[in-house]
Design a protein around this motif. Structure first.
Motif, PDB file in Angstrom:
ATOM      1  N   SER A   1      19.853   6.466 -17.095  1.00 40.18           N
ATOM      2  CA  SER A   1      18.890   5.584 -17.745  1.00 40.18           C
ATOM      3  C   SER A   1      19.317   4.125 -17.633  1.00 40.18           C
ATOM      4  CB  SER A   1      18.740   5.971 -19.217  1.00 40.18           C
ATOM      5  OG  SER A   1      17.862   5.100 -19.896  1.00 40.18           O
ATOM      6  N   GLY A   2      20.609   3.884 -17.791  1.00 40.78           N
ATOM      7  CA  GLY A   2      21.121   2.519 -17.740  1.00 40.78           C
ATOM      8  C   GLY A   2      21.008   1.877 -16.381  1.00 40.78           C
ATOM      9  N   ASN A   3      20.846   2.691 -15.335  1.00 38.49           N
ATOM     10  CA  ASN A   3      20.749   2.153 -13.985  1.00 38.49           C
ATOM     11  C   ASN A   3      19.353   2.303 -13.390  1.00 38.49           C
ATOM     12  OD1 ASN A   3      23.580   1.283 -12.788  1.00 38.49           O
ATOM     13  ND2 ASN A   3      23.938   3.016 -14.160  1.00 38.49           N
TER      14      ASN A   3
ATOM     15  N   GLY B   1      17.523   4.943 -12.829  1.00 35.39           N
ATOM     16  CA  GLY B   1      17.272   6.086 -11.950  1.00 35.39           C
ATOM     17  C   GLY B   1      16.398   7.137 -12.614  1.00 35.39           C
ATOM     18  N   ARG B   2      15.992   8.090 -11.820  1.00 30.06           N
ATOM     19  CA  ARG B   2      15.186   9.217 -12.314  1.00 30.06           C
ATOM     20  C   ARG B   2      16.106  10.416 -12.474  1.00 30.06           C
ATOM     21  NH1 ARG B   2      10.571  11.553 -13.412  1.00 30.06           N
ATOM     22  NH2 ARG B   2       9.683  13.336 -12.312  1.00 30.06           N
ATOM     23  N   LEU B   3      15.980  11.126 -13.585  1.00 31.11           N
ATOM     24  CA  LEU B   3      16.855  12.247 -13.887  1.00 31.11           C
ATOM     25  C   LEU B   3      16.089  13.561 -13.868  1.00 31.11           C
ATOM     26  CD1 LEU B   3      19.572  13.468 -14.832  1.00 31.11           C
ATOM     27  CD2 LEU B   3      18.877  12.932 -17.182  1.00 31.11           C
ATOM     28  N   VAL B   4      16.644  14.541 -13.164  1.00 35.72           N
ATOM     29  CA  VAL B   4      16.183  15.926 -13.239  1.00 35.72           C
ATOM     30  C   VAL B   4      17.347  16.732 -13.801  1.00 35.72           C
ATOM     31  CG1 VAL B   4      15.376  17.945 -11.977  1.00 35.72           C
ATOM     32  CG2 VAL B   4      14.597  15.659 -11.298  1.00 35.72           C
ATOM     33  N   HIS B   5      17.164  17.270 -14.988  1.00 41.73           N
ATOM     34  CA  HIS B   5      18.208  18.026 -15.663  1.00 41.73           C
ATOM     35  C   HIS B   5      17.903  19.515 -15.571  1.00 41.73           C
ATOM     36  CE1 HIS B   5      21.231  19.165 -18.613  1.00 41.73           C
ATOM     37  NE2 HIS B   5      20.301  19.898 -19.196  1.00 41.73           N
TER      38      HIS B   5
ATOM     39  N   THR C   1      16.416   9.790 -22.198  1.00 44.71           N
ATOM     40  CA  THR C   1      15.617   9.495 -21.003  1.00 44.71           C
ATOM     41  C   THR C   1      14.291  10.235 -21.098  1.00 44.71           C
ATOM     42  OG1 THR C   1      17.744   9.570 -19.836  1.00 44.71           O
ATOM     43  CG2 THR C   1      15.782   9.315 -18.489  1.00 44.71           C
ATOM     44  N   PRO C   2      13.317   9.701 -21.821  1.00 42.61           N
ATOM     45  CA  PRO C   2      12.041  10.413 -22.017  1.00 42.61           C
ATOM     46  C   PRO C   2      11.286  10.699 -20.720  1.00 42.61           C
ATOM     47  CG  PRO C   2      12.273   8.612 -23.592  1.00 42.61           C
ATOM     48  CD  PRO C   2      13.374   8.447 -22.594  1.00 42.61           C
ATOM     49  N   THR C   3      11.582   9.972 -19.665  1.00 45.39           N
ATOM     50  CA  THR C   3      10.875  10.199 -18.393  1.00 45.39           C
ATOM     51  C   THR C   3      11.542  11.261 -17.528  1.00 45.39           C
ATOM     52  OG1 THR C   3      12.129   8.406 -17.337  1.00 45.39           O
ATOM     53  CG2 THR C   3       9.995   7.842 -18.331  1.00 45.39           C
TER      54      THR C   3
ATOM     55  N   ALA D   1      10.520  13.932  -6.934  1.00 39.80           N
ATOM     56  CA  ALA D   1       9.700  12.978  -6.184  1.00 39.80           C
ATOM     57  C   ALA D   1       8.338  12.744  -6.825  1.00 39.80           C
ATOM     58  CB  ALA D   1       9.518  13.471  -4.755  1.00 39.80           C
ATOM     59  N   SER D   2       8.026  13.470  -7.887  1.00 38.91           N
ATOM     60  CA  SER D   2       6.727  13.364  -8.555  1.00 38.91           C
ATOM     61  C   SER D   2       6.821  12.417  -9.748  1.00 38.91           C
ATOM     62  CB  SER D   2       6.276  14.748  -9.032  1.00 38.91           C
ATOM     63  OG  SER D   2       7.017  15.137 -10.187  1.00 38.91           O
ATOM     64  N   ASP D   3       5.719  12.285 -10.467  1.00 33.96           N
ATOM     65  CA  ASP D   3       5.724  11.501 -11.692  1.00 33.96           C
ATOM     66  C   ASP D   3       5.771  12.397 -12.927  1.00 33.96           C
ATOM     67  OD1 ASP D   3       3.209  12.615 -11.628  1.00 33.96           O
ATOM     68  OD2 ASP D   3       2.112  10.719 -11.815  1.00 33.96           O
ATOM     69  N   ARG D   4       6.128  13.648 -12.738  1.00 33.37           N
ATOM     70  CA  ARG D   4       6.190  14.593 -13.850  1.00 33.37           C
ATOM     71  C   ARG D   4       7.332  14.245 -14.803  1.00 33.37           C
ATOM     72  NH1 ARG D   4       1.749  16.421 -14.667  1.00 33.37           N
ATOM     73  NH2 ARG D   4       2.782  17.815 -16.114  1.00 33.37           N
TER      74      ARG D   4
END
Length: 267
Positions: free
Chosen positions: A86-88, A90-94, A135-137, A193-196
């Motif tokens: 989040s601080g950088n 980026g997008r996270l997939v957990h 990271t809500p996104t 790669a999506s906006d999900r």
């Protein structure tokens, strides 16, 4: 994160094959997939996680790191990764697990509330809460038993039991929705790669017992299933849920990647 594991290795291979610049982390030894910059990392060390992600500034981070008996790796480590990502920007997939459920409801939709009954399930549930708060996104992808074309822990167990090299049984009443590692990795990268955002269930289309899964593996590998010992988990004192089925219908309708069932991919 967790690039040297069974799933991580497949993620690295697919990402590199797609032409992405890949950095993969490991705790004890690098993975075998080519095309990655292998970097040692202990996700329990918040400073190390922040420094590494800050140095690479990745567009996407997939966190597949966990250790079942270790709360700090599975829960706190996930928070460290979320904070750094989040601080950088980026997008996270957990990557999460069906272990967050007790099995009392049997079938679980993506909006089902976790009710874990094991320490590992509790750690995975705590990780989900941390990731959503930080990271809500992010995408949180719950999955089930991961199977491949050999080399997964369950496949290795089947071979060991059939050869008589290990004591134990495969449970006839312990039901999950196994997923092929190739399908799972492709789905995770597609979600990345999506906006999900939020919770997604990414498991196989078939609900099978561990014993049926073992028989399918044995038949594929030319082993007589008669050699596989079986029993009921309900007759033991082992903790954990029995029948947990992830309803993946909503996610599957949004994916190009088809999540095959074990009866298909082990045929």
């Amino acid at each position: 994160m967790g690039g040297s594991g069974f799933l991580g290795d497949e993620l690295v291979g697919q990402s590199a094959a797609d032409g992405h610049v890949v950095a993969a982390t490991y705790l004890t030894r690098p993975g075998t997939a080519a095309g990655a910059d292998w970097v040692p990392l202990d996700v329990r060390d918040r400073t190390a996680v922040v420094d590494l992600i800050g140095a690479f500034r990745p567009d996407v981070v997939v966190n597949a790191a966990y250790r079942q008996p270790d709360w700090v790796t599975t829960a706190v480590g996930a928070a460290h990764v979320a904070i750094a990502t989040s601080g950088n920007g980026g997008r996270l997939v957990h990557v999460s697990s069906d272990a967050v459920f007790s099995g009392r409801a049997i079938t679980y939709a993506e909006d089902s509330v976790p009710d874990p009954v094991t320490p590992y399930g509790a750690a995975k549930a705590a990780a989900e809460v941390a990731v959503q708060a930080i990271t809500p996104t992010a995408v949180i992808a719950r999955t089930s038993l991961i199977i491949g074309d050999g080399g997964s822990p369950h496949e290795d167990l089947v071979h060991a039991l059939a050869a008589g090299g290990m004591h134990g049984v495969l449970f006839t009443d312990d039901v999950r929705c196994p997923v092929h590692v190739r399908d799972l990795a492709a789905a995770l990268l597609e979600l990345a790669a999506s906006d999900r955002t939020g919770i997604h269930h990414v498991a196989g289309a078939d609900a099978v017992s561990r014993y049926e899964l073992g028989c399918l593996v044995a038949q594929r590998d030319g082993i007589d299933p008669v050699r596989l010992p079986y029993g009921r988990r309900a007759d033991t004192d082992l903790p954990g849920p029995l029948d947990v089925r992830l309803d993946c219908g909503l996610t599957q309708r949004r994916l190009r990647t088809r999540l095959r069932g074990a009866r298909e991919f082990l045929r």
